[in-house]
Each structure stands twice: as structure tokens, then as C-alpha cells.
Write a protein that holds these residues in place. Structure first.
Motif, short mmCIF file in Angstrom:
data_model
loop_
_atom_site.label_atom_id
_atom_site.label_comp_id
_atom_site.label_asym_id
_atom_site.label_seq_id
_atom_site.Cartn_x
_atom_site.Cartn_y
_atom_site.Cartn_z
N UNK A 96 34.26 -15.50 -8.18
CA UNK A 96 35.57 -15.44 -8.83
C UNK A 96 36.27 -16.79 -8.77
N UNK A 97 36.17 -17.44 -7.62
CA UNK A 97 36.77 -18.77 -7.47
C UNK A 97 36.12 -19.78 -8.41
N UNK A 98 34.82 -19.76 -8.44
CA UNK A 98 34.08 -20.67 -9.32
C UNK A 98 34.40 -20.40 -10.79
N UNK A 99 34.49 -19.13 -11.14
CA UNK A 99 34.83 -18.73 -12.51
C UNK A 99 36.22 -19.25 -12.88
N UNK A 100 37.17 -19.08 -11.96
CA UNK A 100 38.54 -19.55 -12.20
C UNK A 100 38.60 -21.05 -12.40
N UNK A 101 37.91 -21.80 -11.53
CA UNK A 101 37.90 -23.27 -11.67
C UNK A 101 37.24 -23.69 -12.98
N UNK A 102 36.13 -23.03 -13.31
CA UNK A 102 35.42 -23.37 -14.55
C UNK A 102 36.29 -23.06 -15.76
N UNK A 103 36.94 -21.91 -15.72
CA UNK A 103 37.80 -21.53 -16.84
C UNK A 103 38.97 -22.50 -16.99
N UNK A 104 39.56 -22.88 -15.87
CA UNK A 104 40.67 -23.83 -15.91
C UNK A 104 40.22 -25.18 -16.46
N UNK A 105 39.09 -25.67 -15.96
CA UNK A 105 38.57 -26.95 -16.45
C UNK A 105 38.22 -26.89 -17.93
N UNK A 106 37.64 -25.79 -18.34
CA UNK A 106 37.29 -25.63 -19.74
C UNK A 106 38.55 -25.56 -20.60
N UNK A 107 39.58 -24.87 -20.10
CA UNK A 107 40.85 -24.79 -20.83
C UNK A 107 41.47 -26.17 -21.01
N UNK A 108 41.40 -27.00 -19.96
CA UNK A 108 41.92 -28.36 -20.06
C UNK A 108 41.14 -29.16 -21.09
N UNK A 109 39.84 -29.03 -21.07
CA UNK A 109 39.01 -29.77 -22.04
C UNK A 109 39.29 -29.33 -23.47
N UNK A 110 39.43 -28.02 -23.65
CA UNK A 110 39.72 -27.50 -25.00
C UNK A 110 41.07 -28.01 -25.46
N UNK A 111 42.06 -28.00 -24.58
CA UNK A 111 43.39 -28.52 -24.93
C UNK A 111 43.33 -29.99 -25.31
N UNK A 112 42.58 -30.77 -24.54
CA UNK A 112 42.45 -32.20 -24.86
C UNK A 112 41.76 -32.40 -26.20
N UNK A 113 40.75 -31.59 -26.46
CA UNK A 113 40.05 -31.71 -27.75
C UNK A 113 40.97 -31.32 -28.90
N UNK A 114 41.77 -30.28 -28.71
CA UNK A 114 42.71 -29.88 -29.76
C UNK A 114 43.71 -30.99 -30.04
N UNK A 115 44.24 -31.59 -28.98
CA UNK A 115 45.20 -32.68 -29.16
C UNK A 115 44.54 -33.87 -29.85
#
Length: 170
Positions: A71-90
Motif C-alpha cells: 500500500x505504501x509503495x502504491x501510494x508513492x508510485x501513484x503520487x509520483x505518477x500524478x506529479x509526472x502527469x501534471x508536469x506533462x500536462x503543463x
């Protein structure tokens, strides 16, 4: 080579059931274990139950630890992926703005070029008309107003046709 090496020989393979031998060995081993066991059957059963209980508790703890880790690993991965997606959108928004600005600049440059070209054509027509008028008055020959009128009509028709196409494309 000797004569014995040249003699044919036969190899016999037995294809018996290994399962029967295994089961027989297991029964014999179980019987010996019961005869040699230092504890009574009740004591052995209690010990087996206790071992199973400890195994269950240990497995439950390990499973809980594993689940929490995942669960911890999933949360970190999801957060990192969300940041990357946000950066790509910007990044894509920035590129889209730049492309829109470039398109606008291109359209403005095209309008300015068209305006400059129309001004040059008007100057050329005026010079042509002046030359015809000077030629007609100096020679006594009639001015060729028919050709000039045809040039004006075709130029005006092209101008309105291109402008209509341009406006429909926008």
C-alpha cells in the motif's frame, strides 16, 4: 578391440511405478516414527496445534506487513505518477500556447503581406493608368481602357474569392 566389444548386448529397462515405492516408504517411515516417538499422541497433537497456531500468527503478521508495504509503495508510485502527469500536462499547455501564438503571428504576417501586395498592385495600376493617359494624350491615340477594365475586374474577382476562402478557413 576385443571380440567382447563387438558382441551385441541388451539393456533392460524396468518401468515400474515409483508411486508405489514412495507410498510404501512413507508408511514404513510413519510406523517407525510412531514407535520411536518420545511423546504420547495427545501431547504430539497439542504440539502440532501450537505449531499451526504460531505459523498462522506469523503468516498473518507477515501478510499484514506485506500488505502495508505494498500500500505504501502504491501510494508513492501513484503520487509520483500524478506529479509526472501534471508536469506533462503543463508542458503540453505551454506548447499549445506557443503554437497558438505562432499561428496568430503567421496569420498577422500573411495579412500584412497581402495588404502590402494589394498596395503595390494599386500603385502599379495607378502608374499604368498614368502611363496610358500620358501615351494617349501625347500620341493622340485612344487609351486602352478596355484592357485596364478587364485587369481591374479580374483582380477584384480574385481578391474577393481569396478573401472568402481565407475567412472560411479561419
Amino acid at each position: 578391440m576385443s571380440d567382447q566389444d563387438l558382441q551385441p548386448y541388451v539393456v533392460v529397462e524396468r518401468r515400474g511405478s515409483n508411486i508405489v515405492a514412495f507410498l510404501c516408504g512413507a508408511l514404513v517411515g510413519a510406523g517407525i516414527a510412531l514407535l520411536v516417538a518420545p511423546k504420547s499422541g495427545r501431547e504430539t497433537q497439542a504440539e502440532l496445534r501450537e505449531g499451526a497456531r504460531r505459523f498462522k500468527e506469523g503468516a498473518g503478521e507477515k501478510f499484514t506487513d506485506l500488505r502495508e508495504g505494498l500500500e505504501d509503495r502504491y501510494g508513492r508510485t501513484r503520487e509520483g505518477l500524478g506529479e509526472r502527469v501534471g508536469a506533462m500536462r503543463e508542458n503540453m499547455r505551454g506548447r499549445q500556447r506557443k503554437a497558438e501564438e505562432a499561428i496568430k503571428a503567421g496569420k498577422d504576417a500573411a495579412r500584412q503581406a497581402r495588404s502590402d501586395l494589394e498596395a503595390r498592385v494599386a500603385e502599379s495600376k495607378a502608374a499604368y493608368r498614368a502611363a496610358l493617359a500620358d501615351g494617349a494624350s501625347g500620341n493622340g491615340a485612344p487609351a486602352d481602357d478596355g484592357a485596364l477594365a478587364a485587369d481591374d475586374a479580374s483582380a477584384d474577382g480574385d481578391e474577393h474569392g481569396e478573401e472568402g476562402d481565407r475567412e472560411s478557413a479561419e
